[in-house]
Design a protein around this motif. Structure first.
Motif, short mmCIF file in Angstrom:
data_model
loop_
_atom_site.label_atom_id
_atom_site.label_comp_id
_atom_site.label_asym_id
_atom_site.label_seq_id
_atom_site.Cartn_x
_atom_site.Cartn_y
_atom_site.Cartn_z
N MET A 51 0.82 -1.21 0.00
CA MET A 51 0.00 0.00 0.00
C MET A 51 0.85 1.26 0.00
SD MET A 51 -3.06 -1.15 2.61
CE MET A 51 -3.89 0.45 2.50
N VAL A 52 1.93 1.25 0.77
CA VAL A 52 2.82 2.42 0.81
C VAL A 52 3.46 2.65 -0.56
CG1 VAL A 52 4.95 3.35 1.78
CG2 VAL A 52 3.28 2.25 3.28
N GLY A 53 4.01 1.58 -1.16
CA GLY A 53 4.63 1.72 -2.47
C GLY A 53 3.67 2.17 -3.54
N SER A 54 2.45 1.61 -3.53
CA SER A 54 1.45 1.99 -4.52
C SER A 54 0.96 3.41 -4.31
CB SER A 54 0.28 1.01 -4.49
OG SER A 54 0.66 -0.26 -4.95
N ALA A 55 0.82 3.81 -3.05
CA ALA A 55 0.41 5.19 -2.76
C ALA A 55 1.46 6.18 -3.27
CB ALA A 55 0.20 5.37 -1.26
N VAL A 56 2.73 5.84 -3.11
CA VAL A 56 3.81 6.70 -3.61
C VAL A 56 3.76 6.78 -5.13
CG1 VAL A 56 6.32 6.88 -3.87
CG2 VAL A 56 5.34 6.34 -1.65
N ALA A 57 3.59 5.62 -5.79
CA ALA A 57 3.52 5.61 -7.25
C ALA A 57 2.33 6.42 -7.76
CB ALA A 57 3.43 4.17 -7.76
N GLY A 58 1.16 6.23 -7.14
CA GLY A 58 -0.02 6.97 -7.56
C GLY A 58 0.11 8.46 -7.32
N ALA A 59 0.66 8.84 -6.17
CA ALA A 59 0.84 10.26 -5.84
C ALA A 59 1.82 10.92 -6.80
CB ALA A 59 1.31 10.40 -4.41
N LEU A 60 2.93 10.26 -7.09
CA LEU A 60 3.92 10.83 -8.00
C LEU A 60 3.37 10.95 -9.42
CD1 LEU A 60 7.22 9.05 -6.86
CD2 LEU A 60 6.62 11.47 -6.60
N SER A 61 2.60 9.95 -9.85
CA SER A 61 1.99 10.01 -11.18
C SER A 61 1.08 11.22 -11.31
CB SER A 61 1.21 8.72 -11.44
OG SER A 61 0.53 8.79 -12.68
N MET A 62 0.27 11.46 -10.29
CA MET A 62 -0.62 12.63 -10.32
C MET A 62 0.19 13.92 -10.23
SD MET A 62 -3.84 11.68 -10.64
CE MET A 62 -4.85 13.00 -9.94
#
Length: 460
Positions: A395-406
């Protein structure tokens, strides 16, 4: 010897369906119990159950999040669970099925034993929604990827500079036609899931009205549920002389249900939902960096929380629905976040081989391929083996990926494709930054796993 049957199905029909089938088969083999598993995946029904097999079966396990034609099991003890349970606790499901009272055959009433309906009601809303989503996804994925391919023949995104009648323009038209059916099919099959065939007509009409009135996918979902329950109510309440009973499903119910959902959409539901969707679109279009990062992080965490389950599918459906409003950044965030759990766990097995068993390292290689293909389910075996430590890491890794993408403004013009869509020109906005988002999310996932995971992990 008691023989068991099982059916597995998930909304996309790609990963969960077959992982659950494999888990059930292995668990049954370990217990020495004969079992046949029917899979209802993206390619259709495989290993289908025959009427004779159903008649001879002791009990049936249904591990599914979509419709699986349950009427054929009337009179048989049935265990109904979400498809994820078929992956996580197959042995428990086998034991529960064996403990069921022996069936008296197909002729028995489907309501003859209260326990047969075990697990049915709690997931009905999700089941109906996912039935609509599963039938919608092939159109969305096909249409989105064909539109993406059309960019190969255009100077700008969307084929603006394409000559009318050119091959690129033809691809864009075909893709647009497929995408244009998204809301209609979503609504129609939600209604179909609720009321059967009589629900299809009002559901489709409600979907058309939602699309034409600008109510979008939100309106389509609402129209599907309202139409389905209207048709279901009419079927149950309208009583006619026996000689005229045949008119009910082909005349009475269709006319009344289509009229009812039509009037509700035109005068009650459609306009407020259109306002809501317009407001949501405006907010997403004009959101500041802080809100964009927060939305990306939330969508990312949802993608990793259950890896193909309700939260994952909700985030994905939300992003897909926004494609119709030409909002591409949520879709990019969702795909980046969905790729990082399997890629991150693979990287962890590479960085610290001594922390993983040989079986886990082999599973990591498979997970990497699935991750590149945007199949988040590839990380499920690791999450199931150590959920308290591994799932939060995902969840932490995916949240980072999603946040950076946005944050970088990454926009994905196709609803699927994984790494393969990266090679289509103009299919992704800010491509280098988008790739960086996935890479950083993958590294963060791997580091979190290695930080929290036990030094002597459980064997897969």
């Amino acid at each position: 010897m008691k023989k068991l049957l099982a059916v597995t199905a998930c909304p996309t029909g790609i990963a969960h369906t077959y992982m659950a089938a494999e888990s059930l088969q292995k668990a049954a083999d370990q217990k020495g119990v004969p079992i046949k598993v029917e899979t209802r995946g993206a390619v259709g029904v495989e290993n289908g159950l025959t009427a004779q097999e159903i008649a001879e079966a002791h009990a049936i396990i249904i591990a599914a999040d979509t419709d699986v034609d349950e009427d054929r099991f009337a009179g048989k003890p049935v265990i109904r669970v979400a498809v994820a349970q078929g992956i996580k606790v197959p042995g428990e499901l086998i034991d529960r099925a064996l403990a069921k009272e022996a069936s008296s055959g197909l002729g028995a009433s489907p309501t003859s034993r209260p326990e047969e309906n075990e697990g049915r009601k709690p997931n009905m809303f999700y089941k109906h929604l996912m039935n609509g989503v599963s039938n919608m996804l092939p159109l969305v994925i096909a249409g989105g990827l064909i539109i993406a391919f059309s960019f190969l023949f255009a100077f700008t995104k969307g084929g603006v500079d394409q000559v009318e009648g050119s091959f690129g323009a033809a691809l864009s038209t075909i893709g647009g036609a497929s995408m244009g059916l998204m809301v209609i099919v979503l609504s129609g099959f939600i209604s179909f899931s609720i009321a059967g065939k009589p629900g299809l007509a009002p559901g489709l009409v409600g979907g058309v009205l939602a699309k034409d009135m600008g109510a979008g996918f939100i309106g389509g979902i609402i129209a599907g549920f309202v139409a389905g329950y209207i048709a279901h109510y009419l079927i149950k309440t309208i009583k006619m002389p026996k000689n005229f009973e045949g008119l009910k499903p082909i005349l009475i119910v269709p006319v009344l249900s289509v009229l009812a959902i039509g009037l509700l959409m035109v005068y009650v539901i459609g306009q407020p939902i259109e306002w809501l969707l317009t407001g949501l679109t405006a907010w997403l279009t004009n959101m500041g960096a802080g809100n964009a990062i927060m939305l990306g992080a939330i969508l990312g965490a949802m993608m990793a929380l259950d890896m193909g389950g309700p939260f994952n599918k909700t985030a994905y459906t939300f992003a897909v629905g926004l494609l119709g409003a030409s909002l591409y950044t949520p879709m990019a965030a969702v795909m980046a976040a969905g790729m990082t759990p399997p890629l991150g766990i693979w990287l962890a097995t590479v960085i610290a081989k001594n922390r993983f068993t040989k079986e886990e390292r082999e599973a990591g290689k498979v997970a990497s391929v699935l991750g590149l293909s945007f199949i988040t389910e590839g990380a499920i075996p690791f999450g199931a083996a150590d959920p308290i430590r591994v799932i939060p890491s995902f969840m932490v890794g995916s949240a980072v990926a999603g946040a950076l993408s946005m944050y970088f403004g990454g926009g994905l013009h196709a609803p699927h494709g994984g790494v393969f869509v990266l090679f289509i020109p103009n299919a992704i906005d800010h491509l280098p930054q988008y790739v960086l988002s996935i890479v950083i999310g993958t590294v963060v996932t791997a580091l979190m796993v290695l930080l929290l995971k036990r030094k002597a992990p459980a064997k897969l």
